[in-house]
Design a protein around this motif. Structure first.
Motif, PDB file in Angstrom:
ATOM      1  N   HIS A   1       4.377 -12.348 -11.628  1.00 17.33           N
ATOM      2  CA  HIS A   1       3.101 -12.213 -10.544  1.00 17.33           C
ATOM      3  C   HIS A   1       3.640 -12.142  -9.252  1.00 17.33           C
ATOM      4  O   HIS A   1       4.250 -13.105  -8.738  1.00 17.33           O
TER       5      HIS A   1
ATOM      6  N   VAL B   1       0.733  -0.340  -7.063  1.00 16.42           N
ATOM      7  CA  VAL B   1      -0.331  -1.235  -6.727  1.00 16.42           C
ATOM      8  C   VAL B   1      -0.581  -0.939  -5.237  1.00 16.42           C
ATOM      9  O   VAL B   1       0.080  -0.603  -4.467  1.00 16.42           O
ATOM     10  N   GLN B   2      -1.667  -1.410  -5.088  1.00 20.02           N
ATOM     11  CA  GLN B   2      -2.293  -1.274  -3.641  1.00 20.02           C
ATOM     12  C   GLN B   2      -1.896  -2.643  -2.872  1.00 20.02           C
ATOM     13  O   GLN B   2      -1.870  -3.720  -3.522  1.00 20.02           O
ATOM     14  N   GLU B   3      -1.643  -2.275  -1.629  1.00 27.09           N
ATOM     15  CA  GLU B   3      -1.159  -3.505  -0.785  1.00 27.09           C
ATOM     16  C   GLU B   3      -2.470  -4.789  -0.937  1.00 27.09           C
ATOM     17  O   GLU B   3      -3.548  -4.479  -0.918  1.00 27.09           O
ATOM     18  N   GLY B   4      -1.892  -5.860  -1.061  1.00 27.98           N
ATOM     19  CA  GLY B   4      -2.928  -6.956  -1.088  1.00 27.98           C
ATOM     20  C   GLY B   4      -3.130  -7.445  -2.688  1.00 27.98           C
ATOM     21  O   GLY B   4      -3.799  -8.510  -2.788  1.00 27.98           O
ATOM     22  N   ARG B   5      -3.196  -6.512  -3.449  1.00 23.36           N
ATOM     23  CA  ARG B   5      -3.376  -6.742  -4.959  1.00 23.36           C
ATOM     24  C   ARG B   5      -2.299  -7.428  -5.483  1.00 23.36           C
ATOM     25  O   ARG B   5      -1.352  -7.557  -4.943  1.00 23.36           O
ATOM     26  N   ILE B   6      -2.658  -7.738  -6.940  1.00 22.81           N
ATOM     27  CA  ILE B   6      -1.604  -8.593  -7.683  1.00 22.81           C
ATOM     28  C   ILE B   6      -0.713  -7.597  -8.405  1.00 22.81           C
ATOM     29  O   ILE B   6      -1.311  -6.355  -8.603  1.00 22.81           O
ATOM     30  N   SER B   7       0.567  -7.767  -8.244  1.00 22.10           N
ATOM     31  CA  SER B   7       1.677  -6.798  -9.082  1.00 22.10           C
ATOM     32  C   SER B   7       1.840  -7.823 -10.444  1.00 22.10           C
ATOM     33  O   SER B   7       2.322  -9.031 -10.046  1.00 22.10           O
TER      34      SER B   7
ATOM     35  N   VAL C   1       4.060  -0.336  -3.799  1.00 23.57           N
ATOM     36  CA  VAL C   1       3.140  -0.833  -3.294  1.00 23.57           C
ATOM     37  C   VAL C   1       2.599  -0.100  -2.204  1.00 23.57           C
ATOM     38  O   VAL C   1       3.320   0.017  -1.084  1.00 23.57           O
TER      39      VAL C   1
ATOM     40  N   VAL D   1       1.503 -12.073  -5.659  1.00 25.43           N
ATOM     41  CA  VAL D   1       0.386 -12.171  -4.945  1.00 25.43           C
ATOM     42  C   VAL D   1       0.417 -12.647  -3.311  1.00 25.43           C
ATOM     43  O   VAL D   1       0.981 -13.874  -3.518  1.00 25.43           O
ATOM     44  N   PRO D   2      -0.141 -11.808  -2.510  1.00 31.19           N
ATOM     45  CA  PRO D   2      -0.430 -10.494  -2.508  1.00 31.19           C
ATOM     46  C   PRO D   2       0.688  -9.614  -2.519  1.00 31.19           C
ATOM     47  O   PRO D   2       1.583  -9.978  -1.981  1.00 31.19           O
ATOM     48  N   SER D   3       0.484  -8.703  -3.133  1.00 30.86           N
ATOM     49  CA  SER D   3       1.701  -7.465  -2.955  1.00 30.86           C
ATOM     50  C   SER D   3       1.909  -6.913  -1.642  1.00 30.86           C
ATOM     51  O   SER D   3       0.673  -6.570  -0.858  1.00 30.86           O
TER      52      SER D   3
END
Lengths: 115, 113
Positions: free
Chosen positions: A76, A13-19, A113, A78-80
């Motif tokens: 979950h 996942v991209q930094e700032g997004r949800i994992s 991430v 958030v943020p990743s």
């Protein structure tokens, strides 16, 4: 007979997004569930837990959801953040009898991430 | 001031040897465990002790013998080591595993050659 399964070996996942990390179980006697994070060459570190009387538990950026009818739980984040990159293990246990304290682990999901 | 410490961190030994892994916790927890992480990365329980009393003993060859001299220590002795014993062994302790989980040691990587 693997009673706890994490079907995704890896997640990126991209930094700032949800994992979202998923876990399925088959033993209906399990009544509490935990997530652990593991860095290389270290032991697993407890993250968050949930008992079967709840369907959600939140701790900062981490939230665990439990769907008992589907025998499914998810974590979950958030943020990743890049520091969240690690292996995540789902675990489950029964609170009664001689099995109390015995954790059954899934095989882990590698979360990466990206900055 | 490591909470759960296990030694050694790495252990390379020949088949047939006998070896021990030591574990100590300074958290005051009542229960200690040994888990094995195999080549497929599954963590599986081997033994659990509560206040020096054995409470969980999974299907483990009797070449593996845990010893708990007091509630802060749980050692693992392995006789006649086999190639299949190669794995990472984790010690852990807990007081309330349902709410707070375990505290794990950093693991001992055992390689049998």
């Amino acid at each position: 007979d693997q009673q706890v399964k994490q079907n995704s070996p890896s997640l990126s996942v991209q930094e700032g997004r949800i994992s979202i990390l998923n876990c399925d179980y088959t033993n209906s006697m399990f009544d509490y569930f935990l997530w652990y994070k593991k860095y290389p060459a270290e032991g697993p570190t407890f993250l968050i837990s949930i008992s079967s009387i709840k369907d959600k538990n939140e701790d900062g950026r981490f939230t665990v959801f439990l769907n008992k009818s589907a025998k499914h739980l998810s974590l979950h984040i958030v943020p990743s953040q890049p520091g969240d990159s690690a292996v995540y293990f789902c675990a489950a246990s029964e609170s009664g009898g001689t099995s109390y304290g015995k954790l059954t682990f899934g095989q882990g999901t590698i979360l990466t991430v990206h900055p | 001031d490591t909470a759960v410490s296990q030694t050694p961190k790495y252990l390379v030994t020949q088949m047939g040897n006998d070896k021990s892994i030591k574990c100590e916790q300074n958290l005051g927890h009542d229960t200690m465990y040994w888990y094995k992480q195999d080549s497929k990365k599954f963590l599986k329980i081997m033994f659990s002790y509560n206040n020096k009393e054995l409470i969980i003993n999974e299907t483990v060859p009797n070449r593996f013998s845990p010893k708990s001299p007091d509630k802060a220590h749980l050692n693992l002795h392995i006789n006649s080591l086999e190639l299949g014993d190669s794995a990472v062994y984790f010690c852990a302790s807990s007081q309330d595993p349902g709410n707070y989980g375990y505290t794990f040691g950093s693991g001992t990587r055992l390689t049998v050659v």
